[in-house]
Design a protein around this motif. Sequence first.
Motif, PDB file in Angstrom:
ATOM      1  N   SER A  61       0.830  -1.202   0.000  1.00  0.00           N
ATOM      2  CA  SER A  61       0.000   0.000   0.000  1.00  0.00           C
ATOM      3  C   SER A  61       0.863   1.250   0.000  1.00  0.00           C
ATOM      4  CB  SER A  61      -0.921   0.004   1.220  1.00  0.00           C
ATOM      5  OG  SER A  61      -0.155   0.069   2.395  1.00  0.00           O
ATOM      6  N   ARG A  62       0.255   2.332  -0.406  1.00  0.00           N
ATOM      7  CA  ARG A  62       0.918   3.631  -0.443  1.00  0.00           C
ATOM      8  C   ARG A  62      -0.089   4.674   0.008  1.00  0.00           C
ATOM      9  NH1 ARG A  62       2.520   6.166  -6.156  1.00  0.00           N
ATOM     10  NH2 ARG A  62       1.729   8.191  -5.625  1.00  0.00           N
ATOM     11  N   THR A  63       0.336   5.545   0.863  1.00  0.00           N
ATOM     12  CA  THR A  63      -0.551   6.590   1.366  1.00  0.00           C
ATOM     13  C   THR A  63      -0.182   7.919   0.721  1.00  0.00           C
ATOM     14  OG1 THR A  63      -0.722   5.433   3.480  1.00  0.00           O
ATOM     15  CG2 THR A  63      -1.365   7.740   3.442  1.00  0.00           C
ATOM     16  N   THR A  64      -1.199   8.602   0.202  1.00  0.00           N
ATOM     17  CA  THR A  64      -0.986   9.910  -0.410  1.00  0.00           C
ATOM     18  C   THR A  64      -1.976  10.899   0.207  1.00  0.00           C
ATOM     19  OG1 THR A  64      -2.547   9.445  -2.182  1.00  0.00           O
ATOM     20  CG2 THR A  64      -0.237   8.907  -2.604  1.00  0.00           C
ATOM     21  N   LEU A  65      -1.753  12.160  -0.047  1.00  0.00           N
ATOM     22  CA  LEU A  65      -2.676  13.189   0.416  1.00  0.00           C
ATOM     23  C   LEU A  65      -3.642  13.542  -0.701  1.00  0.00           C
ATOM     24  CD1 LEU A  65      -0.231  15.588   2.282  1.00  0.00           C
ATOM     25  CD2 LEU A  65      -1.842  13.966   3.299  1.00  0.00           C
ATOM     26  N   ASP A  66      -4.892  13.734  -0.334  1.00  0.00           N
ATOM     27  CA  ASP A  66      -5.929  14.136  -1.274  1.00  0.00           C
ATOM     28  C   ASP A  66      -5.936  15.664  -1.326  1.00  0.00           C
ATOM     29  OD1 ASP A  66      -8.303  14.846  -2.564  1.00  0.00           O
ATOM     30  OD2 ASP A  66      -9.367  13.105  -1.796  1.00  0.00           O
ATOM     31  N   LYS A  67      -5.363  16.231  -2.368  1.00  0.00           N
ATOM     32  CA  LYS A  67      -5.215  17.686  -2.475  1.00  0.00           C
ATOM     33  C   LYS A  67      -6.567  18.396  -2.481  1.00  0.00           C
ATOM     34  CE  LYS A  67      -2.783  21.252  -5.072  1.00  0.00           C
ATOM     35  NZ  LYS A  67      -1.883  21.551  -6.176  1.00  0.00           N
ATOM     36  N   LYS A  68      -7.567  17.798  -3.103  1.00  0.00           N
ATOM     37  CA  LYS A  68      -8.891  18.415  -3.178  1.00  0.00           C
ATOM     38  C   LYS A  68      -9.504  18.549  -1.779  1.00  0.00           C
ATOM     39  CE  LYS A  68     -13.271  18.030  -5.651  1.00  0.00           C
ATOM     40  NZ  LYS A  68     -14.059  17.232  -6.600  1.00  0.00           N
ATOM     41  N   LYS A  69      -9.443  17.486  -0.992  1.00  0.00           N
ATOM     42  CA  LYS A  69      -9.994  17.526   0.362  1.00  0.00           C
ATOM     43  C   LYS A  69      -9.175  18.454   1.260  1.00  0.00           C
ATOM     44  CE  LYS A  69     -12.390  13.149   0.372  1.00  0.00           C
ATOM     45  NZ  LYS A  69     -12.581  11.849   0.989  1.00  0.00           N
ATOM     46  N   LEU A  70      -7.859  18.443   1.062  1.00  0.00           N
ATOM     47  CA  LEU A  70      -6.994  19.329   1.837  1.00  0.00           C
ATOM     48  C   LEU A  70      -7.334  20.791   1.551  1.00  0.00           C
ATOM     49  CD1 LEU A  70      -4.669  19.092   3.860  1.00  0.00           C
ATOM     50  CD2 LEU A  70      -3.088  19.170   1.953  1.00  0.00           C
ATOM     51  N   THR A  71      -7.629  21.100   0.304  1.00  0.00           N
ATOM     52  CA  THR A  71      -8.016  22.457  -0.085  1.00  0.00           C
ATOM     53  C   THR A  71      -9.343  22.837   0.569  1.00  0.00           C
ATOM     54  OG1 THR A  71      -6.864  22.239  -2.190  1.00  0.00           O
ATOM     55  CG2 THR A  71      -8.499  23.970  -2.055  1.00  0.00           C
TER      56      THR A  71
END
Length: 93
Positions: A61-71
């Motif tokens: 697995s790989r964890t990334t940040l959701d830029k849309k939700k962060l915005t």
Amino acid sequence: MCISKKELEKKVQELRSLKALKEETEDGIEAVEREIISYMKENETDTEITDTGRITYKEQSRTTLDKKKLTEILGDDLKPFEKTTNYMVLRVK
């Protein structure tokens, strides 16, 4: 090192030839990988030991940040969280 335009053209042709070879090689690699994966699935194993090495086919697995939700949470100013990397690119068409 200064080369002539004719020598440059030879280098461009050599580059194109090597890139074609690279693509063929990558296609061959992918075909062999598919065969190995098929073997692992058919034998319902995630690890296989051979005379020359150890083969594993496991989920990762790989964890990334959701830029849309962060915005949505922080607003449009994400500049403090951005990291920019600059690098040189050679393109030959």
